[in-house]
Design a protein around this motif. Structure first.
Motif, PDB file in Angstrom:
ATOM      1  N   GLU A   1     -19.682 -22.405 -42.596  1.00 52.05           N
ATOM      2  CA  GLU A   1     -18.420 -23.137 -42.492  1.00 52.05           C
ATOM      3  C   GLU A   1     -17.925 -23.503 -43.890  1.00 52.05           C
TER       4      GLU A   1
ATOM      5  N   GLN B   1     -13.533 -27.899 -44.187  1.00 51.97           N
ATOM      6  CA  GLN B   1     -13.558 -27.984 -42.717  1.00 51.97           C
ATOM      7  C   GLN B   1     -14.653 -28.948 -42.273  1.00 51.97           C
TER       8      GLN B   1
ATOM      9  N   LYS C   1     -13.826 -32.637 -43.080  1.00 48.77           N
ATOM     10  CA  LYS C   1     -12.830 -33.179 -42.144  1.00 48.77           C
ATOM     11  C   LYS C   1     -13.452 -33.406 -40.769  1.00 48.77           C
ATOM     12  N   ARG C   2     -14.213 -32.442 -40.291  1.00 44.61           N
ATOM     13  CA  ARG C   2     -14.831 -32.574 -38.973  1.00 44.61           C
ATOM     14  C   ARG C   2     -15.781 -33.754 -38.893  1.00 44.61           C
TER      15      ARG C   2
END
Length: 161
Positions: A149, A153, A156-157
């Motif tokens: 990943e 990303q 933020k997740r």
């Protein structure tokens, strides 16, 4: 006689206090080869206020202290002529801290480089990151999520930014 003995004692204490303690000899080589699966190399500069803040964060922030458990946290002073042994970015050898910072193309401080025990760089963080964000970055590296990943990303997740 007492005065001479007192002067001699004070002189001996002064001389002994000025001598090197043995941990900072110029012939000593700092080892930057990780003993753990991952290393976090903090490249810093003497007059960098963000480097000093990062140092405080690493010492005092419980979340960050917990996150860095199990990885080697190493430091490199960009202006230092101290010798270092390294295995980073496909290269291995001995040089000075200043030369290694130059070889790694570090131009801003602090500059955090994560690399594995083979010396492969997995992530670079140029500049200061707040403790919560840096703790998430450390977990991202330790859990090898860089293979799965994008960092932004993940951050933020996980609500890290």
């Amino acid at each position: 006689m007492k005065v001479a003995l007192t002067v001699l004692t004070l002189w001996a204490i002064f001389i002994l206090s000025c001598q090197s303690k043995g941990n900072n000899t110029s012939s000593e080589v700092k080892d930057l080869i990780p003993k753990s699966n991952y290393a976090m190399l903090v490249v810093e500069s003497e007059n960098c206020i963000y480097c000093k803040q990062l140092d405080k964060d690493l010492k005092n922030n419980p979340t960050l202290k917990s996150a860095v458990e199990g990885i080697d946290v190493l430091r490199l002073l960009a202006e230092s002529n101290a010798k270092v042994r390294y295995r980073i970015d496909g290269k291995e050898g001995e040089t000075t801290e200043e030369e290694l910072a130059r070889m790694l193309n570090v131009r801003a401080y602090p500059h955090i480089i994560f690399y594995d025990s083979k010396g492969e760089i997995v992530l670079r963080i140029p500049g200061y990151a707040p403790p919560k964000t840096l703790a998430c970055v450390v977990e991202y590296v330790k859990n090898e999520l860089y293979n799965k990943e994008e960092l932004n990303q993940y951050l933020k997740r996980e609500n890290c930014i």
